[in-house]
Design an enzyme around this catalytic site. Structure first.
Site, PDB file in Angstrom:
ATOM      1  N   SER A 158      -6.519  -9.327   6.568  1.00 12.48           N
ATOM      2  CA  SER A 158      -5.968  -9.676   7.884  1.00 12.48           C
ATOM      3  C   SER A 158      -5.300 -11.053   7.921  1.00 12.48           C
ATOM      4  CB  SER A 158      -7.047  -9.565   8.965  1.00 12.48           C
ATOM      5  OG  SER A 158      -7.513  -8.230   9.053  1.00 12.48           O
ATOM      6  N   GLY A 171      -7.517  -4.942   7.009  1.00 17.38           N
ATOM      7  CA  GLY A 171      -6.925  -4.015   7.975  1.00 17.38           C
ATOM      8  C   GLY A 171      -7.688  -3.932   9.290  1.00 17.38           C
ATOM      9  N   GLU A 198     -11.159 -10.460  -1.411  1.00 17.88           N
ATOM     10  CA  GLU A 198     -10.827  -9.678  -0.216  1.00 17.88           C
ATOM     11  C   GLU A 198     -12.118  -9.083   0.353  1.00 17.88           C
ATOM     12  OE1 GLU A 198      -6.418  -8.349  -0.246  1.00 17.88           O
ATOM     13  OE2 GLU A 198      -7.615  -6.778  -1.162  1.00 17.88           O
ATOM     14  N   LYS A 239       0.848  -1.193   0.000  1.00 22.43           N
ATOM     15  CA  LYS A 239       0.000   0.000   0.000  1.00 22.43           C
ATOM     16  C   LYS A 239       0.896   1.261   0.000  1.00 22.43           C
ATOM     17  CE  LYS A 239      -3.611  -2.808   1.937  1.00 22.43           C
ATOM     18  NZ  LYS A 239      -4.820  -2.920   2.736  1.00 22.43           N
ATOM     19  N   HIS A 296      -8.572  -3.050  -6.258  1.00 17.43           N
ATOM     20  CA  HIS A 296      -8.506  -3.211  -4.795  1.00 17.43           C
ATOM     21  C   HIS A 296      -9.656  -2.436  -4.145  1.00 17.43           C
ATOM     22  CE1 HIS A 296      -7.083  -2.958  -0.675  1.00 17.43           C
ATOM     23  NE2 HIS A 296      -6.347  -4.014  -0.952  1.00 17.43           N
TER      24      HIS A 296
HETATM   25  P1  13P Z   1      -4.521  -6.476   5.515  1.00 18.94           P
HETATM   26  O1  13P Z   1      -3.756  -7.761   5.377  1.00 18.94           O
HETATM   27  O2  13P Z   1      -3.736  -5.390   6.182  1.00 18.94           O
HETATM   28  O3  13P Z   1      -5.870  -6.709   6.106  1.00 18.94           O
HETATM   29  O4  13P Z   1      -4.767  -5.938   4.023  1.00 18.94           O
HETATM   30  C1  13P Z   1      -5.296  -6.804   3.089  1.00 18.94           C
HETATM   31  C2  13P Z   1      -5.227  -6.168   1.754  1.00 18.94           C
HETATM   32  O5  13P Z   1      -5.910  -5.201   1.475  1.00 18.94           O
HETATM   33  C3  13P Z   1      -4.265  -6.720   0.784  1.00 18.94           C
HETATM   34  O6  13P Z   1      -4.467  -6.178  -0.477  1.00 18.94           O
END
Ligand code: 13P
Length: 250
Positions: free
Chosen positions: A214, A174, A168, A11, A96
């Site tokens: 996560s 997150g 996702e 990110k 995303h």
């Molecule tokens: P996290 O693993 O921090 O939850 O993020 C997942 C994500 O958005 C991967 O693209």
């Protein structure tokens, strides 16, 4: 046989120096690793070229986190597929949930970005997933099916082959709140069914469908034990070499 993919999405994190240090450490840790899985890192744009130089010949692959659908032109602030290939990327994350919710990317935009990526031989990591509200309303399957159909609108079977689908669930990103392995498996199986109906079971059986939200060293094993989970797209836990390597070594 689907080879598992473990991808780290950094990110908007890490300077060039931090990215290069990470790549060097990862190469050392990964050198001892078995080549039966594919490891990908997705640094921010500013670090891609420097990381590509470090990772050259390492067997670790590089992704970008976004692209623009046009090849070139007056699009201030944007980056094209050709530029990403030139900088050393083999993959690009498309659609995303942060792009969808924070930057207003709709399915039609995502469709054009997927098209741009494959026309430059960049393999898309195509993200889909429902919000908490949609899940609680019992609309998970409807939402992911719409995202797949509209995202892949006008795609032929040959176009599909390079694509990795990342499921996702937005409520798990997150938040520390992972989908259970069973919840994820249920949606992954459904995604494969939708792809099978559109492109045939053989092709659907070859597609990598990876999970994100996560993921950490503690829950990766349970997720990977599911028959339709072929890897992970990891955010927070991919930022630290030790935790990322533990995920790779699930
Ligand atoms: P996290 O693993 O921090 O939850 O993020 C997942 C994500 O958005 C991967 O693209």
């Amino acid at each position: 046989m689907r080879r598992p993919i473990i991808a780290g999405n950094w990110k908007m994190q890490k300077t060039v120096r931090e990215s290069v240090d990470f790549a060097r450490q990862l190469m050392i840790a990964y050198a001892a690793e078995s080549p039966d899985r594919r490891v990908i890192v997705a640094p921010p744009f500013t670090s891609i070229y420097a990381v590509a130089e470090v990772l050259m010949g390492s067997g670790i692959h590089l992704a970008a986190q976004n692209l623009h659908d046009k090849q070139a032109g007056a699009f201030t602030g944007e980056i094209s597929a050709a530029m990403l290939v030139d900088a050393g990327c083999e993959y690009v994350i498309v659609g995303h949930s942060e792009r969808r919710t924070l930057f207003g990317e709709r399915d039609d935009v995502i469709n054009r970005k997927l098209r741009a990526a494959i026309s430059f031989d960049l393999r898309p990591i195509f993200c889909i997933g429902e919000t908490l509200e949609e899940r609680e309303a019992g609309r998970t399957f409807t939402v992911v099916e719409r995202q797949i159909k509209e995202g892949l609108n006008n795609f032929a079977a040959d176009d599909i082959k390079p694509i990795v689908i990342a499921y996702e669930p937005v409520w798990a990103i997150g938040t520390g709140r992972t989908a259970t392995a069973e919840q994820a498996q249920e949606v992954h199986a459904y995604i494969r069914t939708v792809m099978g109906r559109a492109y045939g079971d053989t092709l659907a059986g070859l597609l990598n469908v990876i999970y994100g939200g996560s993921v950490n060293p503690g829950n990766i094993g349970g997720l990977m034990a599911q028959p339709d989970i072929d890897g992970a797209l990891v955010g927070g836990a991919s930022l630290d070499v030790e935790s990322f390597v533990r995920i790779i070594q699930y």
